[in-house]
Structures are given as structure tokens and as C-alpha cells.
Design a protein around this motif. Structure first.
Motif, PDB file in Angstrom:
ATOM      1  N   LEU A  47      -2.039 -54.718  55.435  1.00  0.00           N
ATOM      2  CA  LEU A  47      -1.180 -53.525  55.440  1.00  0.00           C
ATOM      3  C   LEU A  47       0.158 -53.817  56.113  1.00  0.00           C
ATOM      4  O   LEU A  47       1.215 -53.370  55.643  1.00  0.00           O
ATOM      5  N   ILE A  48       0.110 -54.540  57.202  1.00  0.00           N
ATOM      6  CA  ILE A  48       1.361 -54.920  57.882  1.00  0.00           C
ATOM      7  C   ILE A  48       2.219 -55.765  56.954  1.00  0.00           C
ATOM      8  O   ILE A  48       3.425 -55.533  56.811  1.00  0.00           O
ATOM      9  N   ALA A  49       1.607 -56.735  56.292  1.00  0.00           N
ATOM     10  CA  ALA A  49       2.356 -57.615  55.402  1.00  0.00           C
ATOM     11  C   ALA A  49       2.969 -56.838  54.239  1.00  0.00           C
ATOM     12  O   ALA A  49       4.128 -57.071  53.867  1.00  0.00           O
ATOM     13  N   GLU A  50       2.220 -55.913  53.656  1.00  0.00           N
ATOM     14  CA  GLU A  50       2.735 -55.145  52.526  1.00  0.00           C
ATOM     15  C   GLU A  50       3.857 -54.212  52.952  1.00  0.00           C
ATOM     16  O   GLU A  50       4.865 -54.057  52.238  1.00  0.00           O
ATOM     17  N   SER A  51       3.720 -53.579  54.100  1.00  0.00           N
ATOM     18  CA  SER A  51       4.792 -52.715  54.603  1.00  0.00           C
ATOM     19  C   SER A  51       6.072 -53.510  54.823  1.00  0.00           C
ATOM     20  O   SER A  51       7.164 -53.069  54.450  1.00  0.00           O
ATOM     21  N   LYS A  52       5.934 -54.670  55.412  1.00  0.00           N
ATOM     22  CA  LYS A  52       7.119 -55.502  55.646  1.00  0.00           C
ATOM     23  C   LYS A  52       7.725 -55.984  54.329  1.00  0.00           C
ATOM     24  O   LYS A  52       8.944 -56.071  54.191  1.00  0.00           O
ATOM     25  N   ALA A  53       6.878 -56.266  53.337  1.00  0.00           N
ATOM     26  CA  ALA A  53       7.390 -56.682  52.033  1.00  0.00           C
ATOM     27  C   ALA A  53       8.208 -55.577  51.381  1.00  0.00           C
ATOM     28  O   ALA A  53       9.146 -55.853  50.629  1.00  0.00           O
ATOM     29  N   GLN A  54       7.850 -54.319  51.668  1.00  0.00           N
ATOM     30  CA  GLN A  54       8.590 -53.184  51.121  1.00  0.00           C
ATOM     31  C   GLN A  54       9.687 -52.697  52.084  1.00  0.00           C
ATOM     32  O   GLN A  54      10.263 -51.631  51.876  1.00  0.00           O
ATOM     33  N   HIS A  55       9.949 -53.487  53.131  1.00  0.00           N
ATOM     34  CA  HIS A  55      10.999 -53.166  54.108  1.00  0.00           C
ATOM     35  C   HIS A  55      10.787 -51.769  54.707  1.00  0.00           C
ATOM     36  O   HIS A  55      11.719 -50.999  54.857  1.00  0.00           O
ATOM     37  N   PHE A  56       9.532 -51.519  55.044  1.00  0.00           N
ATOM     38  CA  PHE A  56       9.128 -50.215  55.581  1.00  0.00           C
ATOM     39  C   PHE A  56       8.555 -50.444  56.967  1.00  0.00           C
ATOM     40  O   PHE A  56       7.588 -51.202  57.121  1.00  0.00           O
ATOM     41  N   PRO A  57       9.133 -49.834  58.027  1.00  0.00           N
ATOM     42  CA  PRO A  57       8.580 -50.022  59.366  1.00  0.00           C
ATOM     43  C   PRO A  57       7.090 -49.694  59.408  1.00  0.00           C
ATOM     44  O   PRO A  57       6.635 -48.749  58.748  1.00  0.00           O
ATOM     45  N   VAL A  58       6.352 -50.481  60.169  1.00  0.00           N
ATOM     46  CA  VAL A  58       4.905 -50.271  60.266  1.00  0.00           C
ATOM     47  C   VAL A  58       4.532 -50.215  61.736  1.00  0.00           C
ATOM     48  O   VAL A  58       4.865 -51.096  62.523  1.00  0.00           O
ATOM     49  N   TRP A  59       3.869 -49.128  62.114  1.00  0.00           N
ATOM     50  CA  TRP A  59       3.511 -48.850  63.494  1.00  0.00           C
ATOM     51  C   TRP A  59       1.994 -48.719  63.597  1.00  0.00           C
ATOM     52  O   TRP A  59       1.351 -48.118  62.735  1.00  0.00           O
ATOM     53  N   THR A  60       1.417 -49.261  64.652  1.00  0.00           N
ATOM     54  CA  THR A  60      -0.030 -49.194  64.808  1.00  0.00           C
ATOM     55  C   THR A  60      -0.387 -48.868  66.256  1.00  0.00           C
ATOM     56  O   THR A  60       0.417 -49.041  67.175  1.00  0.00           O
TER      57      THR A  60
END
Length: 447
Positions: free
Chosen positions: A227-240
Motif C-alpha cells: 500500500l505504501i509503494a502504490e501510494s507513492k507510485a501515485q504521488h499520494f501522501p501515505v500516513w500510518t
């Protein structure tokens, strides 16, 4: 007049009428978007710009509409620069970037009157942005739009769309935040497993108008990392959360930001915890940031570049939970290792306090984590903008960025408590004078 020239005259008149209508419509759009405010020069304040740079006395901040046009010594103001501008004398004051509370919840249990009262208290207390860490995106989208268009006095609202394992969506908070729909099956509260299309999950989260995706609970480490990798691929900040369970804190490394400093203490003392939940905490007796397990994680966190949302405000110095002193000790060690820290509260302030909760978080960063006041301010400004992926838009006082500013009567670098000495907040060029704020205790809100 011949028919030919009559037709030409009619065409010119029609074009002129359309141009007038278009200009009127553009003027209205500019006003709605916070533009067409003209030029304003704030002259004479000491500048604390949101970077480690030393403060600069007697500076002028020139604002054109909603952006900073120039930051220069007041002595360099010329008749050409001041012509047509509204002058605001802020001599003796201190100006810093508007504060950002990086962890709030305004729509877990949607309550619009309460949210508006909290937001109003925040904007008049110097907060120009908040990061809402998941709730009903329908409510948050409406609040965010009204804040952006200045239909309500409010900081700008940047919110999360949440993903978690299917078992999490029995949590009653998710039922309330998805009323009228099925929690786990809506884009802002979405259940994921090994069969989920992760590109679709991230795209759905983006489609809610959210600023980032929050990975929350009951997911294996392999899925958290994907999920982190996919969010970064879409240039979307990812918070956990630092720990998502059963994933470990190490699985969250690489996220834009992780929350809750003391989660590493629980991981060290309770390595086998498999599902999200606050109950049954282990003893933290004798634990410090010098514990080998904590030191190992902090080193890995520093290498990853992930930002830490410490949330010291959620910890107390009594009861069976991780104590504030330990959370502060861990945050201090993270900061010393080079980890960027942001100032998030994850708690409502009392209804009787006329100032925002993030003020208390800054004080805790200074008192318990050993920050200087300037470092605490950076946590609530430049670092917070970085966590939002908005560092080119605000967070520091620089040319081209939004005019998001806080003016104080007293020096916050001498005493962080002076963050409450608010004279005026400016958000995207719009002024909110503290003297205009008539505080009344906030309505009772049931989470």
C-alpha cells in the motif's frame, strides 16, 4: 448604416457585453478563491520564517492577493513598492508561518456545529491548516470547501481516506463515519486484503478529495508495504500508525509519516500483538529510549526519511498507559537522530480553553522532548507542510507561497507559551484579528 456595418456593430456590442460578463464572472471567481485582495504590506515585525534561520528584526512582508510577493527589510520599502498598497503597521510584533495541527478528528462522529466551533477557535488562535486523520469524508469535503472559500472561519482542512483490514470495520467508529453506507465498502473507509486491487484502492481514496491515505489497522506487513509503494507510485501522501498490527513498526517505514511515538514502546514490550486495540497494555516500568529495541527502530526510522507524528498530547503521566515522560524521551531520541517531527494533537482541547490544542503540543515538545521553541515551531509549520506534500505552498514565509501568517505580541522563541499572544492570523491573504474573536465555551461533543 448599411446591413454589413449594422451586423459588424452588433457583433462588437455582443463581444463587449460577453467580455463584461466574463470579467464579472472572473472577478467573482477570484473573490471566491481568495484572490483579488490587492497588495498589503505588513511592516515592522520580527520575522521567524519557519526555518532554522535566526529571526530578523524590522522586516516587511508584501502580500499580493493570496501569495507572498516579497520579504524584505522595512528600510528597503520604496515609494514604488508601497504605491497603491494597504500598509499594516506590525512594529514590535513577531510574525511566523501559520501553525498546522497534524492530527485532528472532526468527523469521526460528524457534528458540524462542534467542528465549526473548534475550527473557528483554531483560525483565531493562529492555526491555518489541519490534517484530519480520517472520518466521514462527505462531511470533511463540505467543511474543507467552506474553509477554502472562507464561508466559515477555519483553517484549511486536509483529510485522510482510511484503509484497514476487513475485521477492523466492526469498530463502532467506522459505522458512525459511514452512516447510510457499509463501512469497509466506501472509498473513505475501505477494506483491503490480498485480493484487493491496490491501484484502485488508492485511486478511490484520491477521488474523495483526500490529501492522503491512512493505513490504520489489522493488516499484514506485506500488504502495508504494498500500500505504501502504490501510494507513492501515485504521488499520494501515505500516513500510518507506527504499528498497524499484525504488521510491525518496520513495515510502516517509507510512509510519508507515522503516528504515535510510544507505539514503539508497546512493540518492544508486547511483540506478539496481532490486532489493533488499546486494552491490556504491558508494563513500561523501567523502559527508556535507550532500550536496544527502541534504539534500533529509531535508527531505521531516521534512515527511511519517514516523518514522526509524535502526538505527545495523548499521553499522560498517570495510569497504566505509556507515560508522557517516556513518550517525550522517545521523541527526543528520534529528533536527535535526525527524524523530522510534526506537531499533531489527536485530542480535543477543553471547551473552556480559548486557544487551540496544538499550543499544548508545542509546549510538550519543549518541556518533555527537549525541543527549543524554534524547533517546536518548525514541527508545526515547515515539517507539517512536508507531511502534507504541500511544502511548496506553505509552511515557511517565502516568496511565492501562500500568505499564511501568525502575528504575535510577544516573542515565542523566548517562551513557547507566547504562541498564545495572538494579534492576528492571516490565511491565504485573509485576516482574522484576534480582537474580533468572541470566545464562548464550545458545545458538548460526544465522540
Amino acid at each position: 448604416m448599411t446591413l454589413k456595418y449594422a451586423a459588424l456593430a452588433l457583433s462588437i456590442a455582443t463581444l463587449a457585453a460577453h467580455a463584461g460578463t466574463a470579467n464579472t464572472q472572473q472577478d467573482r471567481l477570484d473573490k471566491l478563491n481568495g484572490k483579488a485582495l490587492g497588495r498589503v504590506i505588513y511592516r515592522g515585525a520580527t520575522l521567524i520564517d519557519g526555518t532554522p534561520s535566526a529571526p530578523r528584526a524590522n522586516m516587511a512582508v508584501i502580500v499580493k492577493d493570496d501569495r507572498i510577493e516579497a520579504v524584505i527589510p522595512s528600510s528597503q520599502l520604496s515609494p514604488q513598492l508601497t504605491a497603491g498598497a494597504r500598509m499594516v503597521d506590525v512594529s514590535g510584533q513577531y510574525v511566523l508561518p501559520g501553525l498546522i495541527d497534524s492530527h485532528v478528528h472532526y468527523a469521526t462522529n460528524p457534528d458540524r456545529p462542534y467542528a465549526e466551533a473548534e475550527l473557528k477557535r483554531s483560525i483565531y488562535g493562529g492555526v491555518t491548516g489541519v490534517r484530519d486523520m480520517a472520518g466521514d469524508a462527505r462531511e470533511l469535503a463540505g467543511l474543507s470547501r467552506d474553509a477554502l472559500l472562507n464561508r466559515i472561519p477555519s483553517p484549511d482542512i486536509f483529510y485522510a481516506s482510511l484503509v484497514a483490514g476487513p475485521s477492523f470495520f466492526k469498530d463502532p467508529r467506522t459505522v458512525v463515519a459511514a452512516l447510510g453506507a457499509q463501512p469497509g465498502a466506501v472509498p473513505w473507509l475501505y477494506a483491503v486484503d490480498d485480493q484487493t486491487s491496490l491501484p484502485l484502492a488508492v485511486a478511490q481514496a484520491r477521488g474523495t478529495g483526500a490529501t492522503g491515505m491512512k493505513i490504520y489497522a489489522n493488516l499484514p506487513g506485506t500488504l502495508v508495504r504494498k500500500l505504501i509503494a502504490e501510494s507513492k507510485a501515485q504521488h499520494f501522501p501515505v500516513w500510518t500508525h507506527m504499528q498497524v498490527y499484525p504488521a510491525t513498526p518496520y513495515d510502516s517505514l517509507g510512509a510519508t509519516a507515522v503516528s504515535h511515538a510510544c507505539m514503539i514502546a508497546r512493540h518492544v514490550r508486547e511483540t506478539g500483538k496481532a490486532a489493533y486495540g488499546h486494552g491490556g497494555e504491558p508494563s513500561y516500568e523501567g523502559l527508556t529510549a535507550e532500550d536496544p529495541g527502541i534504539k534500533e527502530y529509531i535508527a531505521a526510522l531516521a534512515r527511511s526519511g519517514t516523518i514522526m507524528d509524535a502526538t505527545l498530547s495523548v499521553y499522560k503521566n498517570d495510569g497504566p498507559h505509556c507515560h508522557l515522560a517516556l513518550a517525550g524521551d522517545i521523541t527526543r531520541a528520534m529528533h536527535a537522530a535526525g527524524v523530522r517531527i510534526i506537531a499533531g494533537t489527536d485530542t480535543d482541547n477543553t471547551g473552556e480553553d480559548p486557544y487551540p490544542a496544538v499550543d499544548g503540543e508545542l509546549e510538550k515538545l519543549v518541556r518533555y522532548a527537549g525541543f527549543t521553541p524554534q524547533q517546536a515551531i518548525i514541527a508545526a509549520t515547515a515539517n507539517a507542510a512536508q507531511a502534507l506534500g504541500k511544502q511548496t505552498e506553505f509552511g515557511t514565509l517565502e516568496v511565492g507561497k501562500y500568505a499564511n501568517m501568525l502575528f504575535l505580541q510577544r516573542d515565542p522563541l523566548q517562551d513557547i507559551a507566547n504562541i498564545r499572544a495572538v494579534v492576528m492570523t492571516v490565511k491565504r491573504g485573509h485576516e482574522f484579528a484576534r480582537s474580533d474573536y468572541k470566545f464562548t465555551p464550545l458545545p458538548v461533543h460526544d465522540d
